[in-house]
Design an enzyme around this catalytic site. Sequence first.
Site, PDB file in Angstrom:
ATOM      1  N   ASP A   4     -17.132   7.371  -2.029  1.00 62.09           N
ATOM      2  CA  ASP A   4     -15.906   7.184  -1.243  1.00 62.09           C
ATOM      3  C   ASP A   4     -15.618   8.525  -0.567  1.00 62.09           C
ATOM      4  O   ASP A   4     -16.216   9.553  -0.913  1.00 62.09           O
ATOM      5  CB  ASP A   4     -14.758   6.751  -2.186  1.00 62.09           C
ATOM      6  N   ARG A  59     -13.497  -8.556   1.900  1.00 61.65           N
ATOM      7  CA  ARG A  59     -12.062  -8.304   1.650  1.00 61.65           C
ATOM      8  C   ARG A  59     -11.249  -9.526   2.083  1.00 61.65           C
ATOM      9  O   ARG A  59     -10.303  -9.931   1.409  1.00 61.65           O
ATOM     10  CB  ARG A  59     -11.604  -7.055   2.417  1.00 61.65           C
ATOM     11  N   HIS A  85      -7.324   0.829  -6.474  1.00 65.87           N
ATOM     12  CA  HIS A  85      -7.543  -0.017  -5.288  1.00 65.87           C
ATOM     13  C   HIS A  85      -8.243  -1.305  -5.749  1.00 65.87           C
ATOM     14  O   HIS A  85      -9.406  -1.556  -5.420  1.00 65.87           O
ATOM     15  CB  HIS A  85      -8.398   0.751  -4.275  1.00 65.87           C
ATOM     16  N   ARG A  94       0.876  -1.181   0.000  1.00 66.23           N
ATOM     17  CA  ARG A  94       0.000   0.000   0.000  1.00 66.23           C
ATOM     18  C   ARG A  94       0.907   1.222   0.000  1.00 66.23           C
ATOM     19  O   ARG A  94       1.703   1.414   0.914  1.00 66.23           O
ATOM     20  CB  ARG A  94      -0.915   0.012   1.226  1.00 66.23           C
ATOM     21  N   CYS A 142     -16.323   1.544   0.286  1.00 64.41           N
ATOM     22  CA  CYS A 142     -15.146   0.749   0.665  1.00 64.41           C
ATOM     23  C   CYS A 142     -14.775   0.931   2.130  1.00 64.41           C
ATOM     24  O   CYS A 142     -14.086   0.087   2.692  1.00 64.41           O
ATOM     25  CB  CYS A 142     -13.969   1.102  -0.231  1.00 64.41           C
ATOM     26  N   GLN A 152     -10.161  -4.014  -3.498  1.00 65.31           N
ATOM     27  CA  GLN A 152     -11.461  -3.551  -3.008  1.00 65.31           C
ATOM     28  C   GLN A 152     -12.559  -3.864  -4.032  1.00 65.31           C
ATOM     29  O   GLN A 152     -13.666  -4.273  -3.679  1.00 65.31           O
ATOM     30  CB  GLN A 152     -11.407  -2.039  -2.736  1.00 65.31           C
TER      31      GLN A 152
HETATM   32  N1  NVA Z   1      -9.845   6.771  -1.635  1.00 63.18           N
HETATM   33  C1  NVA Z   1      -9.524   6.326  -0.285  1.00 63.18           C
HETATM   34  C2  NVA Z   1      -9.777   4.866  -0.139  1.00 63.18           C
HETATM   35  C3  NVA Z   1      -9.536   4.332   1.254  1.00 63.18           C
HETATM   36  C4  NVA Z   1      -9.707   2.845   1.345  1.00 63.18           C
HETATM   37  C5  NVA Z   1      -8.063   6.654   0.006  1.00 63.18           C
HETATM   38  O1  NVA Z   1      -7.224   6.474  -0.888  1.00 63.18           O
HETATM   39  O2  NVA Z   1      -7.766   7.104   1.103  1.00 63.18           O
HETATM   40  N1   CP Z   2     -11.258  -0.074   2.270  1.00 62.94           N
HETATM   41  C1   CP Z   2      -9.997  -0.157   2.722  1.00 62.94           C
HETATM   42  O1   CP Z   2      -9.057  -0.441   1.996  1.00 62.94           O
HETATM   43  O2   CP Z   2      -9.867   0.088   4.045  1.00 62.94           O
HETATM   44  P1   CP Z   2      -8.507   0.297   4.860  1.00 62.94           P
HETATM   45  O3   CP Z   2      -7.940   1.632   4.439  1.00 62.94           O
HETATM   46  O4   CP Z   2      -8.942   0.292   6.295  1.00 62.94           O
HETATM   47  O5   CP Z   2      -7.557  -0.804   4.545  1.00 62.94           O
END
Ligand code: NVA
Ligand code: CP
Length: 306
Positions: free
Chosen positions: A223, A291, A129, A102, A263, A132
């Site tokens: 989101d 997930r 992502h 990540r 998500c 997800q």
């Molecule tokens: N768009 C959000 C998704 C979190 C799972 C982010 O990148 O923070």
């Molecule tokens: N939806 C998702 O990826 O959540 P986290 O940021 O908690 O991993």
Amino acid sequence: MRHFLSLKDFTKTEILQIVDLAIEIKKELKSGTCKPYLQNKTLAMIFEKSSTRTRVSFETGMFQLGGHALFLSNRDIHLGRGEPVRDTARVISSMNDLVMIRTFDHAMIEEFAAYSKVPVINGLTDSYHPVQLLADYMTLVEHNHTQGLKVAYVGDGNNMTHSWLMLAAKLGFELRIATPVGYECDPKIVAHAREMAKESGALIVTCNDPKEAVRNATVVTTDTWASMGQEDEKAERISRFEGYMVDDAMMALAAPDALFLHCLPAYRGQEVSESVLEGAQSVVFEEAENRLHVQKGLMVWLDRQR
Ligand code: NVA
Ligand code: CP
């Protein structure tokens, strides 16, 4: 060997295979069986951003599959102190069977994958992502909700939106995206999705009117308005996204049996109202649980390709 960096690299058949395998493994778990599909294998997880779901689901999933997961935050490994990505990739992939990352820049994960001896999984970048979206689609399959699929995405043009574009383009469903002016998706990713849509028959509409996007949709999703790394823009974004909250009035424009996906983490009173998030059409907590199951399916699938 295959990496899972974006859905653009996977065929419709492969995406459906991974989801089917996940559903099978979920059924096994629910009936009390944990088959050791990845016995004695290890997953290295590199986190340069926060996470609740991604960390817990990969770590728990790997344990249930008979393997082990290593949590590596960039505060703990030398990557965070400037050790080159290509060196980190060669070292970590020489000691593990799978890697999940990540991070911010999608190019980092591509560079890592280029130097990795083992499959690399994207656990979220600024651009995509994809794990997800596997969980989201699995949830729709379980709800028997994929026929005549019309997805409305209302909110920020971000990594989630880009992943919806890839999924729609690959599977061939209708996707309507409404973003405020100035917060649209990356035009290159939209153009790429439209190109792929020619083959799959997907219909992709982008606009700046949430009502237009949501009308008759069978799935409504959104989101956060400020993704990780955009914390400083939060106040401005809240004012620029006025009118984009998915609330009861907006859900009323969708098909009567429409499902709501998110998500998570969700910000009640911003991109979604409390009533929609907690309402009868919301399947967000099943989506979150999936997930775990879908990533187990993905890891087993990737391991079988080697
Ligand atoms: N768009 C959000 C998704 C979190 C799972 C982010 O990148 O923070
Ligand atoms: N939806 C998702 O990826 O959540 P986290 O940021 O908690 O991993």
